[in-house]
Design a protein around this motif. Structure first.
Motif, mmCIF file in Angstrom:
data_model
loop_
_atom_site.group_PDB
_atom_site.id
_atom_site.type_symbol
_atom_site.label_atom_id
_atom_site.label_comp_id
_atom_site.label_asym_id
_atom_site.label_seq_id
_atom_site.Cartn_x
_atom_site.Cartn_y
_atom_site.Cartn_z
ATOM 1 N N LEU A 1 -8.415 12.861 -28.280
ATOM 2 C CA LEU A 1 -6.866 12.990 -28.463
ATOM 3 C C LEU A 1 -6.324 12.612 -29.533
ATOM 4 O O LEU A 1 -6.514 11.294 -29.857
ATOM 5 N N SER A 2 -5.632 13.105 -30.421
ATOM 6 C CA SER A 2 -5.024 12.607 -31.638
ATOM 7 C C SER A 2 -3.816 13.605 -31.964
ATOM 8 O O SER A 2 -3.439 14.624 -31.490
ATOM 9 N N ALA A 3 -2.997 13.011 -32.862
ATOM 10 C CA ALA A 3 -1.514 13.628 -33.175
ATOM 11 C C ALA A 3 -1.800 14.562 -33.947
ATOM 12 O O ALA A 3 -2.440 14.743 -35.188
ATOM 13 N N THR A 4 -0.894 15.695 -33.901
ATOM 14 C CA THR A 4 -0.887 16.893 -34.963
ATOM 15 C C THR A 4 0.027 16.264 -36.183
ATOM 16 O O THR A 4 0.522 14.847 -35.968
ATOM 17 N N GLU A 5 0.022 17.017 -37.269
ATOM 18 C CA GLU A 5 0.853 16.505 -38.370
ATOM 19 C C GLU A 5 2.522 16.199 -37.934
ATOM 20 O O GLU A 5 3.025 15.300 -38.325
ATOM 21 N N GLU A 6 2.657 17.123 -37.065
ATOM 22 C CA GLU A 6 4.185 16.919 -36.384
ATOM 23 C C GLU A 6 4.210 15.791 -35.497
ATOM 24 O O GLU A 6 5.271 15.186 -35.552
#
Length: 71
Positions: free
Chosen positions: A59-64
């Motif tokens: 699980l990782s953050a998108t650019e947004e």
């Protein structure tokens, strides 16, 4: 009028990024992973952006999502 994100949903999102797991945050809250996932989906809907990349292993953050985390 624009909808503003709920502070509780923003905090939940940040907790998910810190822990790297919906399930871990759910356990902390005494809630179900489904509840956490739905709250993230609501936040994404309010903001009009996908915030997380989800796979079965990561699980990782998108650019947004990173921009929201820094906000």
């Amino acid at each position: 009028m624009h909808n503003l994100p709920a502070l509780s949903d923003l905090r939940l999102f940040c907790a998910v990024l810190r822990r790297g797991s919906l399930a871990a945050v759910a356990i902390e809250l005494g809630a179900s992973p489904s509840f956490v996932s739905k709250r993230i989906a609501v936040l994404e809907g309010v903001l009009g952006a996908r915030l997380l990349h989800r796979t079965t292993r990561r699980l990782s953050a998108t650019e947004e999502g990173e921009a929201v985390r820094r906000w």
